[in-house]
Scaffold this motif. Sequence first.
Motif, mmCIF file in Angstrom:
data_model
loop_
_atom_site.group_PDB
_atom_site.id
_atom_site.type_symbol
_atom_site.label_atom_id
_atom_site.label_comp_id
_atom_site.label_asym_id
_atom_site.label_seq_id
_atom_site.Cartn_x
_atom_site.Cartn_y
_atom_site.Cartn_z
ATOM 1 N N TRP A 215 0.913 -1.216 0.111
ATOM 2 C CA TRP A 215 0.022 -0.010 0.116
ATOM 3 C C TRP A 215 0.862 1.361 0.247
ATOM 4 O O TRP A 215 0.564 2.423 -0.518
ATOM 5 C CB TRP A 215 -1.110 0.061 1.221
ATOM 6 N N ARG A 216 2.075 1.282 0.652
ATOM 7 C CA ARG A 216 2.916 2.456 0.480
ATOM 8 C C ARG A 216 3.480 2.873 -0.649
ATOM 9 O O ARG A 216 3.514 3.815 -1.164
ATOM 10 C CB ARG A 216 4.022 2.004 1.692
ATOM 11 N N ILE A 219 0.361 3.972 -3.089
ATOM 12 C CA ILE A 219 0.023 5.293 -2.697
ATOM 13 C C ILE A 219 1.017 6.234 -3.486
ATOM 14 O O ILE A 219 0.853 7.255 -4.022
ATOM 15 C CB ILE A 219 -0.016 5.485 -1.261
ATOM 16 N N MET A 220 2.344 6.053 -3.204
ATOM 17 C CA MET A 220 3.261 6.962 -3.693
ATOM 18 C C MET A 220 3.359 6.782 -5.394
ATOM 19 O O MET A 220 3.644 7.861 -5.872
ATOM 20 C CB MET A 220 4.994 6.493 -3.291
ATOM 21 N N ILE A 222 0.554 6.007 -7.697
ATOM 22 C CA ILE A 222 -0.352 6.611 -7.897
ATOM 23 C C ILE A 222 -0.256 8.107 -7.679
ATOM 24 O O ILE A 222 -0.664 8.692 -8.803
ATOM 25 C CB ILE A 222 -1.693 6.090 -7.240
ATOM 26 N N THR A 223 0.307 8.609 -6.796
ATOM 27 C CA THR A 223 0.376 10.011 -6.652
ATOM 28 C C THR A 223 1.259 10.586 -7.555
ATOM 29 O O THR A 223 0.993 11.664 -8.122
ATOM 30 C CB THR A 223 0.883 10.338 -5.066
ATOM 31 N N ALA A 242 -5.904 11.264 -8.390
ATOM 32 C CA ALA A 242 -5.199 10.095 -7.429
ATOM 33 C C ALA A 242 -6.384 9.517 -6.352
ATOM 34 O O ALA A 242 -6.321 8.346 -6.184
ATOM 35 C CB ALA A 242 -3.955 10.853 -6.673
ATOM 36 N N GLY A 243 -7.309 10.438 -6.068
ATOM 37 C CA GLY A 243 -8.169 10.023 -4.961
ATOM 38 C C GLY A 243 -8.918 8.750 -5.408
ATOM 39 O O GLY A 243 -8.961 7.759 -4.603
ATOM 40 N N TRP A 246 -6.814 5.663 -5.357
ATOM 41 C CA TRP A 246 -6.644 5.051 -4.169
ATOM 42 C C TRP A 246 -7.752 4.203 -3.679
ATOM 43 O O TRP A 246 -7.522 3.221 -2.956
ATOM 44 C CB TRP A 246 -6.397 6.235 -3.095
ATOM 45 N N TYR A 249 -7.979 0.932 -5.100
ATOM 46 C CA TYR A 249 -7.042 -0.124 -4.910
ATOM 47 C C TYR A 249 -7.284 -0.540 -3.717
ATOM 48 O O TYR A 249 -7.186 -1.998 -3.448
ATOM 49 C CB TYR A 249 -5.673 0.772 -4.989
ATOM 50 N N PHE A 250 -7.548 0.177 -2.662
ATOM 51 C CA PHE A 250 -8.045 -0.275 -1.283
ATOM 52 C C PHE A 250 -9.307 -1.182 -1.445
ATOM 53 O O PHE A 250 -9.390 -2.297 -0.733
ATOM 54 C CB PHE A 250 -8.244 0.626 -0.570
#
Length: 316
Positions: A215-216, A219-220, A222-223, A242-243, A246, A249-250
């Motif tokens: 997930w880290r 997140i990086m 995708i951002t 990005a939102g 995110w 993905y989750f």
Amino acid sequence: MLKSARKQEKDPEGRMPLAEHLRELRNRLVKSLLAIVVTTIVAAFFYKDIIQFFTDPILQAVGCKYSFAELQNTDNTQCARIVQNGLLSPFTLALTVSLSSGVALAAPVWLYQFWAFVAPGLHRSEKRYGLAFVGAGFPLFLTGAYFAYWSLPKMATVMLEFSIIGSDNQLPLDELLQLIMRMIIVFGLSFEMPLLLVMLNFGGVLSGKKMAGWWRGMIMGITLFAAIATPSTDPISMLALAGPIWIMYFGATAIALVNDRRRAARAAAGPADDEASELDLTPEDIGEIEPVTTRRGLPEQANGHPVTSTDLEDIT
């Protein structure tokens, strides 16, 4: 009568000779091409409207008070101008826009033809999963395409700010449309990423635990992708792209974890009553084989005398 008889002769599992497969593939390709040709001809009558639909938001974002149709009848030079270079450029552009629109509009037809050709060879569970993934993938791609269309004007505003003051910025129409189509495809495919992860999990290639551990990095990544795709100065545009990725993905990670838990529970419960258990093909140790040192005698009769070759001939 002949068609009905041919349908009755088809294998219920979808098996057929190679010649029948090739004939069916030819028929479905012909139907798909006919649908594309028809939609391309229809789109050819509206290709200028299609160009205007994609270019007007960009023109308005860079300060033009004229639309694409109005720019063709004005000498306004106070904004970026859309130009076409070359004698054949208008014709090739019209053909490209019409054909691209025809392929997109005919997508339901040729996608159905592809599915109808592949589906007979799939199991019932594979058909169900295939329809579910296609049903989810198409709206996701459209959502990504919408975000591309929404972010393009903001990107154009930032890019044209690097222009030299007083210069006349001319935008070749063919390059502009290629950029727009490239952005739509990239954004649409990026929204398919969570669906791809779910497909890998259902196929047993990727576990939900491993997805949760990423997930880290996700997140990086995708951002960073959102920052490059929407190079505007405000963070709202980047977060707007990005939102949703995110969240998807989750959501895909949660679906994968639930699927892993269900798969583990089913494996612990063992096979169902109507399901065959897995075969254990591990070879067993049968011990040492004693060598044959003596020749075995013939079996004895009921009276105690051994069976001779004469007795065997009488029996036969």
